[in-house]
Design a protein around this motif. Structure first.
Motif, short mmCIF file in Angstrom:
data_model
loop_
_atom_site.label_atom_id
_atom_site.label_comp_id
_atom_site.label_asym_id
_atom_site.label_seq_id
_atom_site.Cartn_x
_atom_site.Cartn_y
_atom_site.Cartn_z
N ARG A 1 53.33 25.71 32.11
CA ARG A 1 53.81 24.27 32.15
C ARG A 1 52.23 23.53 32.62
NH1 ARG A 1 55.49 20.52 36.19
NH2 ARG A 1 56.93 18.88 35.35
N SER A 2 51.44 23.87 33.64
CA SER A 2 50.31 23.48 33.88
C SER A 2 49.26 23.22 33.03
CB SER A 2 49.86 24.08 35.25
OG SER A 2 50.78 23.99 36.28
N LEU A 3 49.16 24.21 32.23
CA LEU A 3 48.13 24.19 31.03
C LEU A 3 48.68 23.37 29.87
CD1 LEU A 3 47.78 28.11 30.73
CD2 LEU A 3 46.12 26.50 31.54
N ILE A 4 49.86 23.40 29.73
CA ILE A 4 50.38 22.52 28.55
C ILE A 4 50.17 20.89 29.06
CG2 ILE A 4 52.49 21.47 27.38
CD1 ILE A 4 53.45 24.24 27.34
N GLN A 5 50.68 20.58 30.26
CA GLN A 5 50.42 19.16 30.77
C GLN A 5 48.83 19.04 30.70
OE1 GLN A 5 52.10 19.07 34.46
NE2 GLN A 5 54.34 18.72 33.57
N ALA A 6 47.73 19.88 31.22
CA ALA A 6 46.35 19.53 31.05
C ALA A 6 46.04 19.45 29.76
CB ALA A 6 45.93 20.88 31.76
N LEU A 7 46.47 20.12 28.85
CA LEU A 7 45.79 20.05 27.21
C LEU A 7 46.25 18.83 26.71
CD1 LEU A 7 46.39 23.70 25.86
CD2 LEU A 7 44.36 22.62 26.39
N THR A 8 47.81 18.28 27.00
CA THR A 8 48.15 16.99 26.62
C THR A 8 47.49 15.77 27.12
OG1 THR A 8 50.42 18.29 26.15
CG2 THR A 8 50.28 15.92 26.16
N ALA A 9 47.30 16.12 28.43
CA ALA A 9 46.73 14.98 29.12
C ALA A 9 45.07 14.78 28.60
CB ALA A 9 46.64 15.16 30.63
N THR A 10 44.24 16.04 28.38
CA THR A 10 43.16 15.86 27.82
C THR A 10 43.14 15.09 26.35
OG1 THR A 10 42.49 17.77 29.10
CG2 THR A 10 41.10 17.07 27.19
N SER A 11 44.06 15.38 25.66
CA SER A 11 44.09 14.80 24.22
C SER A 11 44.50 13.48 24.20
CB SER A 11 45.05 15.88 23.10
OG SER A 11 46.35 15.59 23.83
N GLU A 12 45.25 13.16 25.32
CA GLU A 12 45.68 11.65 25.07
C GLU A 12 44.61 10.78 25.95
OE1 GLU A 12 49.33 11.75 27.18
OE2 GLU A 12 50.55 12.44 25.55
N ALA A 13 43.92 11.52 26.78
CA ALA A 13 42.89 10.69 27.35
C ALA A 13 41.44 10.72 26.62
CB ALA A 13 42.54 11.36 28.93
N GLN A 14 41.24 11.10 25.49
CA GLN A 14 40.07 11.08 24.62
C GLN A 14 39.80 9.52 24.27
OE1 GLN A 14 40.67 13.47 21.35
NE2 GLN A 14 40.16 15.41 22.47
N PRO A 15 38.61 9.02 24.39
CA PRO A 15 38.30 7.50 23.87
C PRO A 15 38.50 7.49 22.47
CG PRO A 15 36.34 8.93 24.38
CD PRO A 15 37.36 9.82 24.73
N THR A 16 38.82 6.22 22.01
CA THR A 16 39.14 5.95 20.88
C THR A 16 38.03 5.22 19.92
OG1 THR A 16 40.24 3.71 21.52
CG2 THR A 16 41.57 5.69 21.16
N PRO A 17 37.04 4.65 20.58
CA PRO A 17 35.86 3.96 19.89
C PRO A 17 35.43 4.96 18.73
CG PRO A 17 35.04 4.30 22.08
CD PRO A 17 36.53 4.58 22.05
N LEU A 18 35.00 4.41 17.90
CA LEU A 18 34.26 5.12 16.82
C LEU A 18 32.65 5.63 17.25
CD1 LEU A 18 35.10 3.32 13.59
CD2 LEU A 18 36.07 5.48 14.43
N GLN A 19 32.53 6.82 17.18
CA GLN A 19 31.13 7.45 17.48
C GLN A 19 30.17 7.05 16.12
OE1 GLN A 19 30.40 7.92 20.56
NE2 GLN A 19 32.23 7.59 21.22
N ALA A 20 28.95 7.67 16.31
CA ALA A 20 28.08 7.36 15.13
C ALA A 20 28.55 8.73 14.05
CB ALA A 20 26.65 7.81 15.61
N SER A 21 29.07 9.74 14.74
CA SER A 21 29.48 10.57 13.65
C SER A 21 30.76 10.36 12.92
CB SER A 21 29.72 11.98 14.31
OG SER A 21 30.58 11.67 15.39
N GLU A 22 31.61 9.62 13.66
CA GLU A 22 32.67 8.92 12.92
C GLU A 22 32.43 7.91 11.94
OE1 GLU A 22 35.41 7.56 16.10
OE2 GLU A 22 34.73 9.16 17.43
N SER A 23 31.45 7.20 12.33
CA SER A 23 30.99 6.23 11.26
C SER A 23 30.70 6.90 10.13
CB SER A 23 30.13 5.36 11.85
OG SER A 23 30.38 4.43 12.98
#
Length: 531
Positions: A425-447
């Protein structure tokens, strides 16, 4: 599955080296605990099949277990054989019936074999062995007795000896659990004495496997026997009176709120009084004899006599006082004070009223048979009783160890499962929190990814990483007429205006559907990392 491993890789990448090592050790420890617990719980619960075996009997038992394909363990230097508890009773019955193991006791089946040519001495010896074996089997059937051995001494009658030697017996008991009560020991003594001719119970000695004397050592002394009987009678009377008093108080003041103790003084003197009462006034003539004598012809020689026999009333009385009459009772009663629990949960004590104490005293006196003319004494006090300490648990023998082992095994299994669930449960919560906490601005690679997916884009224009909103503002600034835009060609200006429009559309899309946009950006990031 690839997405999960990608998230896991990204989560581990964000940890420091020490955190990665700690997480790895935790995972390995949890896995080892699960494997060890599973292995331990899968092992069978072994129980004693036969103990105190000599090497020959142990070898026969092990050989039969190998033939049956039953797992076993040897303990106590090979003298004890343990098998799975589920098959212990079945194997014990099977091995005992087919003669694999012999209990060492031979009964009357000793005479099943032919006795032709056997001397008279051998006949008597076999008869004693058979009787000893049968008595040992009978005694072994008692619940707490695991095995027993009986030794008899039967002296021969000698007509030329003035005083004959009495028969005697010795009994050795191997107790499986607990101990025998004095009544059970007396039962064994009476059993052995009743089965042997001319054997009195006082000549039977009983000991256990530790050498402790269980029978009364002074059983042959009548005075000692009488004293022991008197003590038992006194304890029985006191116990009965205490139970009568406490059962009465339990209904009045509640359980565990009173204590009653009684000391009884019993009279064990045996008095016999004989009286022979004679009533002199009740004399009755039962016979009368008259004698008259005449002599010489004159009256002087005549004589008369009368003999009367009287019978008087006679009364004979024989008074015999019974043994064990109560001479005096001493009764002590302790009553707990009134307990009241307030709204805050605090317990307070209040003394009982004098009228209530008098009523309790009267009830207990009537229950135990208090007699002031006999000199009985009575004392009653009220105080605070300590009811927090429960009764001391008695040792239940070896049976409690098995239950403790089972509880310990199931407890460790539940603990291991709980630890595994917590880590997962701790691993799943950590993975979920990491994926949800990623920044949404477009980087140069995304551009570059966005430009590569638009028909106007040719895959060029690598700028520095910036946020979507910042890029839009910069592009809008480039469209304005200034010293820089004037130097651009018409084609470059058109491409710049197209990019500006595209960023505006993306910005609108992000504001309208932020969740879909975030999912799309995550998928692009995963594709970049997998490439």
């Amino acid at each position: 599955m690839q997405t999960f491993f990608a998230r896991l890789q990204q989560f581990l990448g964000r940890l420091s080296t020490g955190q990665q090592v700690g997480l790895g050790l935790l995972a390995v420890g949890t896995l080892g605990l699960l494997v060890g617990t599973a292995y331990w719980s899968s092992q069978p619960d072994y129980a004693l099949l036969f103990g105190d075996l000599d090497p020959g009997d142990a070898n026969q038992v092990v050989s039969r277990l190998k033939e049956e394909g039953v797992s076993y363990e040897l303990r106590n230097q090979g003298s004890a054989v343990y098998v799975p508890r589920a098959s212990m009773h079945e194997l014990r019955l099977q091995f005992s019936s087919d003669g694999t193991i012999d209990d060492g006791q031979t009964g009357y089946e000793l005479f099943d074999q032919g006795s032709l040519g056997m001397t008279d001495f051998m006949q008597k010896l076999n008869s004693k062995r058979a009787l000893e074996g049968e008595l040992a089997r009978t005694v072994s059937s008692i619940g707490q007795v695991e095995s027993a051995r009986v030794h008899l001494v039967e002296p021969e009658d000698d007509p030329f000896q003035a005083q004959q030697v009495e028969a005697s017996a010795s009994v050795v008991l191997a107790l499986a659990g607990g101990s025998l009560s004095q009544a059970q020991v007396q039962g064994v003594t009476q059993l052995v004495a009743g089965a042997v001719e001319k054997l009195s119970p006082s000549q039977v000695k009983v000991i256990d496997q530790a050498g402790t004397m269980l029978s009364e050592p002074n059983a042959a002394d009548e005075n000692v026997q009488m004293t022991s009987t008197q003590i038992d009678m006194q304890r029985s009377v006191e116990k009965q009176l205490v139970e009568q008093g406490e059962s009465m108080l339990r209904k009045v003041v509640g359980p565990q709120n009173s204590v009653v103790r009684v000391s009884a003084d019993l009279n064990f003197d045996r008095t016999v009084t004989e009286k022979d009462l004679v009533d002199p006034e009740s004399a009755t003539v039962v016979s009368e004899e008259r004698m008259q004598e005449e002599g010489g012809g004159d009256e002087a020689g005549n004589s008369n006599s009368v003999v009367r026999n009287y019978e008087v009333s006679r009364t004979q009385e024989r008074l015999e006082e019974s043994v064990g009459d109560v001479n005096r009772l001493s009764v002590s009663v302790v009553v707990d004070q009134k307990r009241t629990t307030g709204p805050d949960g605090e317990t307070t004590y209040e003394p009982r009223e004098e009228e209530e104490i008098n009523k309790i005293e009267s009830l207990v006196k009537n229950a135990v048979g208090f007699d002031p003319e006999r000199g009985d004494q009575f004392t009653i006090q009220q105080t605070r009783l300590n009811t927090t300490a429960g009764p001391v648990a008695e040792d239940g023998g070896t049976g409690g160890g098995t239950s403790t082992q089972l509880y310990l095994r199931y407890g460790l299994i539940l603990l291991a499962l709980g630890a595994a669930v917590w880590v997962a449960r701790s691993l799943i919560q950590a993975l979920t929190a990491t994926s949800e906490a990623q920044p949404t601005p477009l980087q140069a690679s995304e551009s570059r990814q966005v430009e590569g997916r638009t028909p106007e884009s040719g895959g060029e224009g690598a700028e520095e990483p910036a946020a979507l909103e910042g890029e839009t503002e910069n592009d809008e600034a480039l469209v304005k007429d200034d010293m820089y835009t004037n130097k651009l060609s018409d084609e470059a200006k058109a491409r710049l205006e197209a990019r500006s429009e595209m960023f505006e559309e993306i910005q609108d899309q992000v504001e309208e559907n932020p969740e879909q946009t975030a999912d799309m950006i995550r998928s692009w990031l995963v594709e970049d990392q997998t490439v």
